[in-house]
Design an enzyme around this catalytic site. Structure first.
Site, short mmCIF file in Angstrom:
data_model
loop_
_atom_site.label_atom_id
_atom_site.label_comp_id
_atom_site.label_asym_id
_atom_site.label_seq_id
_atom_site.Cartn_x
_atom_site.Cartn_y
_atom_site.Cartn_z
N ASP A 22 0.63 -1.66 0.09
CA ASP A 22 -0.01 -0.24 -0.42
C ASP A 22 0.73 1.88 -0.12
O ASP A 22 2.05 1.32 0.18
CB ASP A 22 -0.71 -0.10 1.76
N GLU A 68 1.29 -0.10 -5.12
CA GLU A 68 0.41 0.57 -5.12
C GLU A 68 1.38 1.66 -5.39
O GLU A 68 1.19 2.56 -4.05
CB GLU A 68 -0.74 0.78 -4.19
#
Length: 650
Positions: A330, A383
């Protein structure tokens, strides 16, 4: 040992260690050397609460890293939460590790570490706890002895075939707390999910599920991105063994499991990692590097060896103990740039005066090398929303070493284009064609994630312009366009049946909508597109020779077309009509003379469309688009059309 065999061998919640009567530690001198050097990647076998037999006594050996502490003790139900009853002992080697053996502790017993440093005193959860109390309670729990046995051997042995660059990748992103709920709005447990989710994903043709963070987090509304229990599956849904069961059942259904993983930041809750031993132990001391302005959370100090070892051990833990098939990392961009979300004067340049976070670069390379050394068939996914070069290039070649990267630019441009009323789309066609210029620069995944259907952004369906018919037609066109575009695919739960409302984490998806005719059509289309993704011309998403434009210049009609080509010589013709106008006698150059059939038409009646289609298609010797033969087509309104070549004779 092959990675699949290693994972099956290590798939246990807790291993009992045998110590001699006078032994006091699980750490060897070599372990300490690796830890202090930041390259001990199996710390979960040593730290936390480890089940041991010492002499004739069975019990728990506690270990915690707190180098700044003046004293550390263990308190829990077993001693009436007496902060002074069980003092721990600091190791002699300046490692900062404190240890204590306590006999006869029952599984499930709550405990915390009492950490003191001068006037500082805090009750801290175990950073290496395998299980935690159900929030809002914050204690760690003594782990149970291993009782789970994996039966996913076939998946683990064949995983490398399912996750290489030439295999289809269609990911279903799931939030465990809101995929479905029981009557009374109660959570489904891991075992409840195991009874439904694998069969649904298999039926729908998804190759993987991506679970939003399952690691223990105190605030449910953070969706798991603010974690305090990095080694503990969320207790709201059951035990670690229950979570293993869910993964095991997904694997038996042929579904891979990707976990969202958050090494970028952690919350400031008093029982967590923040100011753990009265010093800035896990986080940077300077808020210009150590505090995240967007998420009001602390940032890991990746320049500290022991912190890198903690995080990389955590990554390996989920692969070792839980047979996880991939980690989606993330907020990578927030880690790569020192000035991320910061104004001038609010950040510290690197040693060369730049904005690049060199510690993060080194961490990502170290992480990916460590993961792939043990599990070459596991996927690491970034990401990352910027143009940082080489995200999916090996560290040895100067890259970050990830296997895949989310194609955030494609997602943004595509949704911006689809938001336009069709009458204006001719002025924005570059939003669709630009992505092909860079699509092979990285190994991309095309994401429509949870972030796109929350906080007032509307559901995918309601992002589409026009009346209800046009909205559903646009959504089907969008999914067809996505499926035909090079790259892996990711859909958030609810998108696959055209949920009309935004995602609400406190409730189940609106499954009642899935029974509507138009919704069933969207769901059937997603299923068919997932299965179409197995076609050799579409499955190999990272081969630059697998894509060829037919025509990207027809702005007036808002039509684009391309070829997808397989290494076996097969090809598919993909055509997209972005207006609600039926285009008749639309002539398109073909790579081969002969006959073609519709392999997929998103306007078909079975999908809820108007059923405008082509029957028998034969090329004529009329040159178009640099090709000697062409087809005269009827293009359905707001539709994706995929044609398959049948040969010179039909």
């Amino acid at each position: 040992m092959p990675s699949s065999a290693k994972a099956n061998d290590m798939g246990k919640t807790n291993t009992k260690h045998i110590l001699s009567a006078d032994a006091a530690s699980l750490f060897s001198d070599f372990d300490i050397e690796l830890f202090k050097g930041g390259v001990h990647y199996r710390l979960y076998e040593k730290m936390g609460a480890q089940r041991v037999t010492k002499g004739n006594a069975e019990g728990i050996l506690f270990s915690v890293w707190a180098p700044g502490a003046g004293s550390v003790s263990v308190a829990g139900d077993f001693n009436g939460w007496d902060k002074n009853a069980h003092p721990m002992h600091a190791r002699w080697d300046s490692s900062g590790i404190w240890e204590l053996f306590v006999p006869d502790l029952a599984p499930g017993t709550p405990y915390k570490f009492i950490v003191r440093n001068g006037d500082f005193e805090a009750e801290k959860s175990d950073p290496f706890a395998f299980q935690c109390e159900v929030p809002p309670r914050t204690a760690s729990l003594i782990p149970a002895a291993d009782t789970f046995r994996w039966t996913d051997k076939k998946w683990m042995q064949e995983r490398h075939l399912k996750q290489n660059e030439h295999a289809p990748l269609s990911i279903y992103e799931v939030h465990l707390g809101s995929w479905k709920r029981k009557d009374g709005n109660e959570f489904l447990s891991y075992r409840d999910m195991a009874g439904e989710l694998p069969a649904y994903c298999r039926e729908m043709g998804f190759t993987h599920v991506e679970l939003m963070p399952v690691m223990e987090h105190p605030f449910y509304g953070s969706w798991g991105y603010q974690q305090t229990g990095y080694f503990a599956p969320g207790s709201r849904f059951g035990t670690p063994q229950d979570f293993m069961h869910l993964i095991n059942e997904l694997h038996k259904a042929g579904i891979g499991v990707i976990l969202d993983w958050v090494p970028s930041h952690f919350p400031t809750d008093a029982h967590g990692l923040q100011y753990f031993d009265g010093t800035h132990l896990y986080e940077h001391s300077d808020p210009r590097k150590g505090f995240h302005p967007d998420w009001q959370s602390s940032i890991f100090n990746l320049g500290r060896n022991e912190v890198r070892a903690f995080l990389i051990s955590n990554a390996l833990y989920w692969l070792d103990r839980f047979h996880v098939d991939g980690l989606r990392v993330d907020a990578v961009a927030s880690m790569l740039y020192l000035d991320y979300s910061r104004k001038e004067g609010e950040w510290i340049p690197n040693e060369f005066g730049g904005r690049e976070n060199l510690e993060s670069v080194q961490f990502f390379r170290q992480l990916n090398d460590a993961v792939h050394a043990s599990y070459p068939d596991v996927l690491t996914i970034a990401e990352e929303s910027t143009a940082w070069p080489g995200v999916t290039q090996p560290a040895s070649a100067g890259g970050l070493g990830f296997d895949r990267k989310w194609m955030m630019g494609w997602m943004h441009d595509t949704l911006l284009y689809f938001a336009q009323d069709p009458v204006y789309r001719s002025y924005h066609q570059e939003l669709l064609t630009f992505s092909i210029i860079y699509t092979y620069s990285e190994k991309f995944i095309l994401p429509f994630s949870h972030d796109e259907v929350v906080h007032g952004k509307h559901s995918l369906l309601r992002k589409m312009p026009g009346d209800e018919w046009q909205q559903f037609a646009n959504l089907r066109l969008l999914f067809g366009y996505m499926a035909a575009h090079p790259g892996g695919k990711l859909l958030f739960m609810g998108d696959e049946f055209g949920q009309s409302g935004e995602w609400r984490h406190d409730y189940s998806l609106d499954w009642h909508e899935a029974s509507g005719d138009k919704n069933k059509g969207v769901q059937q289309l997603v299923k068919d597109l997932n299965h179409l993704g197995n076609h050799p011309a579409l499955a190999d998403n990272y081969n630059p020779s697998g894509f060829e434009w037919i025509d990207f210049s027809d702005r007036d009609n808002c039509v684009i077309s391309w070829l997808r080509k397989g290494t076996n010589g097969s090809f598919l013709v993909c055509i997209f009509n972005f207006t609600p106008v039926v285009r008749r006698n639309y002539r398109l150059g073909m790579p081969e003379a002969g006959y073609y059939t519709e392999l997929l038409n998103t306007d078909a009646a079975v999908y809820g469309g108007s059923d405008v289609h082509n029957t028998q298609l034969e090329t004529a010797p009329f040159a178009r688009h640099g090709r000697t033969h062409s087809l005269s087509l009827t293009l359905p309104p707001l539709a994706t059309l995929v044609l398959e070549y049948k040969g010179p004779n039909f």
